[in-house]
Design a protein around this motif. Structure first.
Motif, PDB file in Angstrom:
ATOM      1  N   UNK A  87       0.530  -1.102  -0.049  1.00 47.64           N
ATOM      2  CA  UNK A  87      -0.459  -0.004  -0.139  1.00 47.64           C
ATOM      3  C   UNK A  87       0.660   1.446   0.215  1.00 47.64           C
ATOM      4  N   UNK A  88       2.225   1.179   0.775  1.00 52.64           N
ATOM      5  CA  UNK A  88       2.795   2.467   1.120  1.00 52.64           C
ATOM      6  C   UNK A  88       4.568   1.924   1.283  1.00 52.64           C
ATOM      7  N   UNK A  89       5.102   2.675   0.677  1.00 56.65           N
ATOM      8  CA  UNK A  89       6.649   2.730   1.151  1.00 56.65           C
ATOM      9  C   UNK A  89       6.836   4.394   2.031  1.00 56.65           C
ATOM     10  N   UNK A  90       7.556   2.773   2.955  1.00 56.88           N
ATOM     11  CA  UNK A  90       7.926   4.360   4.035  1.00 56.88           C
ATOM     12  C   UNK A  90       9.366   4.673   3.947  1.00 56.88           C
ATOM     13  N   UNK A  91       9.501   5.354   5.150  1.00 61.77           N
ATOM     14  CA  UNK A  91      11.437   5.464   5.988  1.00 61.77           C
ATOM     15  C   UNK A  91      10.687   5.661   6.982  1.00 61.77           C
ATOM     16  N   UNK A  92      11.084   4.624   7.684  1.00 61.60           N
ATOM     17  CA  UNK A  92      11.091   4.839   9.567  1.00 61.60           C
ATOM     18  C   UNK A  92      12.011   5.898  10.166  1.00 61.60           C
ATOM     19  N   UNK A  93      11.260   6.158  11.066  1.00 64.92           N
ATOM     20  CA  UNK A  93      13.005   7.682  11.611  1.00 64.92           C
ATOM     21  C   UNK A  93      13.523   6.630  11.603  1.00 64.92           C
ATOM     22  N   UNK A  94      14.588   7.472  12.250  1.00 60.02           N
ATOM     23  CA  UNK A  94      15.915   6.967  13.126  1.00 60.02           C
ATOM     24  C   UNK A  94      16.910   6.792  12.574  1.00 60.02           C
ATOM     25  N   UNK A  95      18.018   7.130  12.569  1.00 62.21           N
ATOM     26  CA  UNK A  95      20.090   7.461  11.930  1.00 62.21           C
ATOM     27  C   UNK A  95      19.393   6.568  11.032  1.00 62.21           C
ATOM     28  N   UNK A  96      19.984   7.892  10.074  1.00 59.11           N
ATOM     29  CA  UNK A  96      20.169   7.514   8.379  1.00 59.11           C
ATOM     30  C   UNK A  96      20.843   6.599   8.037  1.00 59.11           C
ATOM     31  N   UNK A  97      21.011   5.860   7.415  1.00 56.21           N
ATOM     32  CA  UNK A  97      22.250   4.800   6.755  1.00 56.21           C
ATOM     33  C   UNK A  97      21.817   4.890   5.062  1.00 56.21           C
ATOM     34  N   UNK A  98      23.427   4.970   4.491  1.00 56.37           N
ATOM     35  CA  UNK A  98      23.536   4.709   3.298  1.00 56.37           C
ATOM     36  C   UNK A  98      24.068   3.076   2.526  1.00 56.37           C
ATOM     37  N   UNK A  99      23.813   3.410   1.782  1.00 57.35           N
ATOM     38  CA  UNK A  99      23.629   1.982   0.624  1.00 57.35           C
ATOM     39  C   UNK A  99      24.703   2.197  -0.039  1.00 57.35           C
ATOM     40  N   UNK A 100      25.443   1.268  -0.522  1.00 58.18           N
ATOM     41  CA  UNK A 100      26.269   1.187  -1.271  1.00 58.18           C
ATOM     42  C   UNK A 100      26.233  -0.015  -2.328  1.00 58.18           C
ATOM     43  N   UNK A 101      26.381  -0.316  -3.172  1.00 60.51           N
ATOM     44  CA  UNK A 101      27.027  -1.726  -3.715  1.00 60.51           C
ATOM     45  C   UNK A 101      28.337  -1.346  -4.061  1.00 60.51           C
ATOM     46  N   UNK A 102      29.700  -2.157  -3.997  1.00 61.55           N
ATOM     47  CA  UNK A 102      31.380  -1.666  -3.923  1.00 61.55           C
ATOM     48  C   UNK A 102      31.147  -2.976  -4.729  1.00 61.55           C
ATOM     49  N   UNK A 103      32.317  -3.394  -6.102  1.00 63.89           N
ATOM     50  CA  UNK A 103      32.858  -4.669  -6.478  1.00 63.89           C
ATOM     51  C   UNK A 103      33.401  -5.400  -6.027  1.00 63.89           C
ATOM     52  N   UNK A 104      33.166  -6.503  -6.059  1.00 60.88           N
ATOM     53  CA  UNK A 104      33.835  -7.490  -5.293  1.00 60.88           C
ATOM     54  C   UNK A 104      35.429  -7.423  -4.964  1.00 60.88           C
ATOM     55  N   UNK A 105      35.850  -7.356  -6.122  1.00 65.41           N
ATOM     56  CA  UNK A 105      37.203  -7.365  -6.041  1.00 65.41           C
ATOM     57  C   UNK A 105      37.957  -6.598  -4.967  1.00 65.41           C
ATOM     58  N   UNK A 106      37.275  -4.996  -4.467  1.00 63.57           N
ATOM     59  CA  UNK A 106      37.540  -3.989  -3.201  1.00 63.57           C
ATOM     60  C   UNK A 106      37.318  -4.658  -2.209  1.00 63.57           C
ATOM     61  N   UNK A 107      36.612  -6.050  -1.939  1.00 60.23           N
ATOM     62  CA  UNK A 107      36.336  -6.239  -0.564  1.00 60.23           C
ATOM     63  C   UNK A 107      37.785  -6.403   0.724  1.00 60.23           C
ATOM     64  N   UNK A 108      38.357  -6.966  -0.138  1.00 61.56           N
ATOM     65  CA  UNK A 108      39.267  -6.819   0.753  1.00 61.56           C
ATOM     66  C   UNK A 108      40.099  -5.362   1.668  1.00 61.56           C
ATOM     67  N   UNK A 109      39.493  -4.421   0.730  1.00 58.58           N
ATOM     68  CA  UNK A 109      40.027  -3.202   0.703  1.00 58.58           C
ATOM     69  C   UNK A 109      39.273  -2.423   1.613  1.00 58.58           C
ATOM     70  N   UNK A 110      38.287  -3.532   2.197  1.00 57.47           N
ATOM     71  CA  UNK A 110      37.033  -2.605   3.337  1.00 57.47           C
ATOM     72  C   UNK A 110      37.283  -2.872   4.668  1.00 57.47           C
TER      73      UNK A 110
END
Length: 337
Positions: free
Chosen positions: A143-166
């Protein structure tokens, strides 16, 4: 709901009636049956005496005996009614069963009524409303798409080749495409345990270092620069100066690219080896020296005559858009977008 509540109250009244007035009425009926039986038995005794003396006929005796039998039956019925009105009696048990059924119907009506109200699971802001008031929807429909109140988080898709650097806790800088001049700080919060096999990427979540910028919106496109290493001094050049190699080495080894350098008025192709990267700059490990004039803009061919002018550039002053698709790929591979 009102009908179910009324039925429940009616069932409650019946149970209460059986336990109060019903028991009194049954006791009165038993007393009356006892009195009727005593009168019938006395009449039978007198009739038997009169028949023995020959004053009345045998039919009169049959009527008296029949009256006693009827009075005994009424007395038995009154006693049975008293037992039925006890807490363990059949009438009370049946009334209690009807009351339980009415209460269940009331609870079901309350549940159906509650389903007609759409409640948010927590404090939130409505992002998308996919229905209109009064519209009939099917179970499971969003019915609806909600943004829950609380701390803001960012989501990123990172190439798996850089996983060892994170690593969690690493500092990051974020810039929105629509507000390129307003960077803000973030920190690596979590790294997904699994890799998206279709995209060859891993989800990384970031926590903001302070209050969220006022321009930040849900699903906004962001570029994130994670500090995976640091150099006190390094030779750097803009990502916009990068060119793909003629043998396609950029795709296979992204640290090997080519740039055009102005040497005695002509464009000269140099293959360089890169190190650390940011959103707008790359560290040069080999292939260039300090003071080399790297060409930006245009598409001159190697060994072509060029006229150059100095362009002021400072790493980190702002994300410079790549001049070609490979430079853009370098930016994408440097950090998920």
């Amino acid at each position: 709901l009102a009908q179910a509540v009324a039925a429940e109250r009616q069932a409650q009244a019946r149970v209460a009636g059986l336990r109060s007035t019903g028991r009194l009425a049954a006791q009165a009926a038993l007393s009356q049956a006892d009195a009727t039986l005593r009168a019938a038995q006395a009449e039978l005794t007198r009739t038997q005496q009169l028949v023995g003396q020959g004053f009345v006929s045998e039919s009169r005796l049959d009527d008296a005996q029949r009256a006693v039998a009827v009075a005994q039956a009424q007395q038995a019925s009154a006693r049975a009614q008293i037992q039925a009105n006890e807490d363990a009696g059949t009438d009370v048990l049946q009334a209690q069963a009807q009351l339980a059924l009415a209460r269940a119907a009331t609870a079901a009506a309350h549940a159906r009524l509650a389903q007609m109200q759409v409640l948010a699971p927590a404090d939130a802001r409505v992002l998308v409303r996919q229905v209109e008031p009064g519209q009939i929807v099917q179970p499971g429909k969003a019915l609806m798409t909600l943004a829950l109140a609380g701390p803001t988080q960012l989501s990123a898709q990172v190439d798996e080749r850089f996983l060892d650097q994170l690593q969690t806790g690493q500092k990051a800088t974020v810039v929105a495409d629509a507000f390129a001049g307003q960077r803000f700080a973030a920190t690596v919060l979590s790294i997904a345990p699994s890799v998206d096999a279709q995209r060859g990427a891993i989800e990384v979540k970031f926590a903001l270092g302070g209050d969220a910028p006022v321009f930040l919106r849900e699903d906004m496109t962001l570029s994130v620069e994670v500090e995976t290493a640091r150099r006190d001094s390094a030779l750097v050049l803009p990502l916009a100066a990068l060119r793909s190699t003629s043998d396609g080495a950029t795709a296979a080894a992204p640290d090997r690219v080519e740039v055009l350098v102005a040497v005695q008025g002509r464009a000269q192709l140099r293959r360089v080896r890169l190190g650390l990267r940011t959103l707008d700059a790359a560290e040069v490990l080999d292939g260039l020296a300090a003071g080399d004039a790297v060409l930006l803009g245009g598409t001159p061919r190697p060994d072509a005559r060029v006229r150059t002018r100095v362009v002021a550039w400072q790493p980190g002053a702002g994300a410079t858009q790549a001049a070609g698709p490979d430079a853009g790929a370098a930016l994408t591979n440097a950090m998920g977008r």
